[in-house]
Enzyme design. Sequence first.
Site, PDB file in Angstrom:
ATOM      1  N   VAL A   1       0.904  -1.149   0.000  1.00  0.00           N
ATOM      2  CA  VAL A   1       0.000   0.000   0.000  1.00  0.00           C
ATOM      3  C   VAL A   1       0.943   1.200   0.000  1.00  0.00           C
ATOM      4  O   VAL A   1       1.550   1.516   1.019  1.00  0.00           O
ATOM      5  CB  VAL A   1      -0.948  -0.014   1.219  1.00  0.00           C
ATOM      6  CG1 VAL A   1      -1.781   1.260   1.265  1.00  0.00           C
ATOM      7  CG2 VAL A   1      -1.850  -1.246   1.162  1.00  0.00           C
ATOM      8  N   PRO A   2       1.114   1.836  -1.150  1.00  0.00           N
ATOM      9  CA  PRO A   2       2.279   2.710  -1.397  1.00  0.00           C
ATOM     10  C   PRO A   2       2.259   4.076  -0.716  1.00  0.00           C
ATOM     11  O   PRO A   2       2.168   5.120  -1.361  1.00  0.00           O
ATOM     12  CB  PRO A   2       2.270   2.845  -2.914  1.00  0.00           C
ATOM     13  CG  PRO A   2       0.834   2.736  -3.287  1.00  0.00           C
ATOM     14  CD  PRO A   2       0.265   1.726  -2.329  1.00  0.00           C
ATOM     15  N   CYS A   3       2.397   4.076   0.600  1.00  0.00           N
ATOM     16  CA  CYS A   3       2.456   5.335   1.338  1.00  0.00           C
ATOM     17  C   CYS A   3       3.709   6.136   0.982  1.00  0.00           C
ATOM     18  O   CYS A   3       3.734   7.354   1.159  1.00  0.00           O
ATOM     19  CB  CYS A   3       2.369   5.084   2.833  1.00  0.00           C
ATOM     20  SG  CYS A   3       3.526   3.870   3.466  1.00  0.00           S
ATOM     21  N   HIS A   4       4.710   5.460   0.437  1.00  0.00           N
ATOM     22  CA  HIS A   4       5.938   6.165   0.042  1.00  0.00           C
ATOM     23  C   HIS A   4       5.708   7.107  -1.132  1.00  0.00           C
ATOM     24  O   HIS A   4       6.539   7.964  -1.399  1.00  0.00           O
ATOM     25  CB  HIS A   4       7.047   5.158  -0.292  1.00  0.00           C
ATOM     26  CG  HIS A   4       6.711   4.236  -1.420  1.00  0.00           C
ATOM     27  ND1 HIS A   4       5.946   3.090  -1.230  1.00  0.00           N
ATOM     28  CD2 HIS A   4       7.001   4.284  -2.738  1.00  0.00           C
ATOM     29  CE1 HIS A   4       5.801   2.489  -2.403  1.00  0.00           C
ATOM     30  NE2 HIS A   4       6.431   3.188  -3.331  1.00  0.00           N
TER      31      HIS A   4
END
Length: 165
Positions: free
Chosen positions: A132-135
Amino acid sequence: MSTTAIHQMHTTSPLGDVMLAATKQGLAGVWFVHRQEHLPDTRAWVTDNAHPTLMTAATQLAEYFQGERQTFEIQLQPAWGTPFQRAVWQALQRIPYGQTSTYGDIARDIDNAKAVRAVGAAIGQNPHSIIVPCHRVLGANGSLTGFAGGLDRKKHLLVLEATHA
């Protein structure tokens, strides 16, 4: 989380060791091991290096780091989080590989434009790092801000994606 059994395993990545967790419903979490303050209490978890969901997650993460995977195909088990946090985490999954968004964009995406700070807090609690690409979320001015794995890792992930997008 309920009394559902949680299985765990560790895998390596170019950015350090990663702990994976799963239930029978899907992948429950991905955390960088060195960031102890972000790890849940794992004392009741069962180590299971042969768990099919964990093995799939480890394989897909390796492919991601090799630039061979842009999307993850694994069932997520949202074991943690409030409805608001889960809405934020779902919005993160709509940010395309190799692209970025801002906290304000995420707040607007979930129809709560004034909740920018709450969005940032929810992103900081994302239990599925990388997948889950919080970056992919930046400050309003494009600055690198906040990442549970550390800003060096966030920068590495963004460069990796920009290279392979």
